[in-house]
Design an enzyme around this catalytic site. Sequence first.
Site, PDB file in Angstrom:
ATOM      1  N   ASN A 117       0.867  -1.183   0.000  1.00  0.00           N
ATOM      2  CA  ASN A 117       0.000   0.000   0.000  1.00  0.00           C
ATOM      3  C   ASN A 117       0.900   1.227   0.000  1.00  0.00           C
ATOM      4  O   ASN A 117       1.566   1.511   0.991  1.00  0.00           O
ATOM      5  CB  ASN A 117      -0.888  -0.029   1.262  1.00  0.00           C
ATOM      6  CG  ASN A 117      -1.669   1.258   1.451  1.00  0.00           C
ATOM      7  OD1 ASN A 117      -1.810   2.050   0.526  1.00  0.00           O
ATOM      8  ND2 ASN A 117      -2.181   1.465   2.658  1.00  0.00           N
ATOM      9  N   LYS A 160       0.071   4.314  -0.145  1.00  0.00           N
ATOM     10  CA  LYS A 160      -0.549   5.483   0.512  1.00  0.00           C
ATOM     11  C   LYS A 160      -0.403   6.738  -0.359  1.00  0.00           C
ATOM     12  O   LYS A 160      -0.454   6.636  -1.579  1.00  0.00           O
ATOM     13  CB  LYS A 160       0.063   5.697   1.901  1.00  0.00           C
ATOM     14  CG  LYS A 160       0.054   4.404   2.737  1.00  0.00           C
ATOM     15  CD  LYS A 160       0.301   4.658   4.186  1.00  0.00           C
ATOM     16  CE  LYS A 160       0.473   3.336   4.906  1.00  0.00           C
ATOM     17  NZ  LYS A 160       0.190   3.398   6.317  1.00  0.00           N
ATOM     18  N   HIS A 201      -9.459   0.900   4.992  1.00  0.00           N
ATOM     19  CA  HIS A 201      -8.152   1.037   5.655  1.00  0.00           C
ATOM     20  C   HIS A 201      -8.328   1.891   6.909  1.00  0.00           C
ATOM     21  O   HIS A 201      -9.146   2.812   6.931  1.00  0.00           O
ATOM     22  CB  HIS A 201      -7.157   1.676   4.686  1.00  0.00           C
ATOM     23  CG  HIS A 201      -5.747   1.636   5.200  1.00  0.00           C
ATOM     24  ND1 HIS A 201      -5.276   2.558   6.089  1.00  0.00           N
ATOM     25  CD2 HIS A 201      -4.745   0.766   4.984  1.00  0.00           C
ATOM     26  CE1 HIS A 201      -4.011   2.260   6.393  1.00  0.00           C
ATOM     27  NE2 HIS A 201      -3.671   1.172   5.727  1.00  0.00           N
ATOM     28  N   GLU A 206      -6.730   4.266   8.043  1.00  0.00           N
ATOM     29  CA  GLU A 206      -6.588   5.715   7.823  1.00  0.00           C
ATOM     30  C   GLU A 206      -7.886   6.292   7.267  1.00  0.00           C
ATOM     31  O   GLU A 206      -8.246   7.434   7.557  1.00  0.00           O
ATOM     32  CB  GLU A 206      -5.369   5.985   6.913  1.00  0.00           C
ATOM     33  CG  GLU A 206      -4.071   5.769   7.689  1.00  0.00           C
ATOM     34  CD  GLU A 206      -2.904   5.228   6.891  1.00  0.00           C
ATOM     35  OE1 GLU A 206      -2.904   5.331   5.650  1.00  0.00           O
ATOM     36  OE2 GLU A 206      -1.973   4.673   7.524  1.00  0.00           O
ATOM     37  N   GLU A 242      -5.547  -5.508  10.373  1.00  0.00           N
ATOM     38  CA  GLU A 242      -4.531  -4.486  10.583  1.00  0.00           C
ATOM     39  C   GLU A 242      -4.792  -3.780  11.911  1.00  0.00           C
ATOM     40  O   GLU A 242      -5.573  -2.816  11.961  1.00  0.00           O
ATOM     41  CB  GLU A 242      -4.562  -3.468   9.444  1.00  0.00           C
ATOM     42  CG  GLU A 242      -4.255  -4.057   8.090  1.00  0.00           C
ATOM     43  CD  GLU A 242      -3.632  -3.020   7.164  1.00  0.00           C
ATOM     44  OE1 GLU A 242      -2.507  -3.237   6.726  1.00  0.00           O
ATOM     45  OE2 GLU A 242      -4.264  -1.982   6.919  1.00  0.00           O
ATOM     46  N   GLY A 256       2.323   1.728  10.827  1.00  0.00           N
ATOM     47  CA  GLY A 256       3.240   2.854  10.720  1.00  0.00           C
ATOM     48  C   GLY A 256       3.917   3.222  12.034  1.00  0.00           C
ATOM     49  O   GLY A 256       4.522   4.286  12.149  1.00  0.00           O
ATOM     50  N   SER A 262       3.349  -2.721  10.253  1.00  0.00           N
ATOM     51  CA  SER A 262       4.807  -2.728  10.404  1.00  0.00           C
ATOM     52  C   SER A 262       5.449  -4.052   9.976  1.00  0.00           C
ATOM     53  O   SER A 262       6.367  -4.542  10.627  1.00  0.00           O
ATOM     54  CB  SER A 262       5.190  -2.360  11.839  1.00  0.00           C
ATOM     55  OG  SER A 262       4.738  -1.044  12.140  1.00  0.00           O
TER      56      SER A 262
END
Length: 251
Positions: free
Chosen positions: A10, A12, A96, A98, A168, A174, A214
């Site tokens: 991904n 981003k 996702h 985010e 996730e 991250g 990660s």
Amino acid sequence: MTRTPLIAGNWKMYLTKAEAVALASAVAAASKGLSDREVMIAPPFTTLAAVKEAVAGSPVKVAAQNVGWEKEGAFTGEISPPMLLDAGAEMVIIGHSERRHVFGESSAMINRRLRAALQFGLLPILCVGETLAEREAGSTFTVVEEQLAQGLADVTAAQMDSVVVAYEPVWAIGTGKTASNAQAQEAHAFIRAVLSRLYEKTLAERVKILYGGSVKPENVDSLMAQADIDGVLVGGASLNAGAFERIIHFQ
Ligand code: PEP
């Protein structure tokens, strides 16, 4: 039950067109001749078509990072499923963390996006996962189950064969903190059990469940050794050609 592993990157909101083409070409070269695993990259919308061209002739699949739920219309800022197909995407990441936590997307919105993707023939990767506060409060399983039930509402058993799920944990994305192998395996087994309840066992056994948070060259081998981990969704490390190559070639 053999589920072909999927290694997904991904990207981003990173990379210009020239940078994206260079990285996509490196991923295509690293994936040459692979038949026992699948590789997917999700560049920003603006580089989808160029990335698709750069990986032509390789087994690498191209995905979008989100999708609108209508074919067309007055939906400023959204990109429709036919537009993504037209740009060369075959898959799409939906829900996702985010999107959920930075942009406030609800499970209802995520469900609409997922059903639209399926309707138009884009293969969705549905992301689920708990925040640190939710894990510490002991509600990981409740949160994950709700996200699955709501995200998959009105998705038929036949359509489920085209859906990939990604676990996730938000606290691992991250942050450099990876879920332990045991934590990840426990959540993946739980997700498969929920899918058995929502659908049925043999179908749940066929669904790919990816781990994301990660993932790096140093931890991919032990994560991929877990019984219910069928692949990885990689953010940061997928932007580095050497690191992503090593992840693709997990042992
Ligand atoms: C992601 O973006 O889905 C992700 C897991 O990011 P990272 O690998 O950087 O934690």
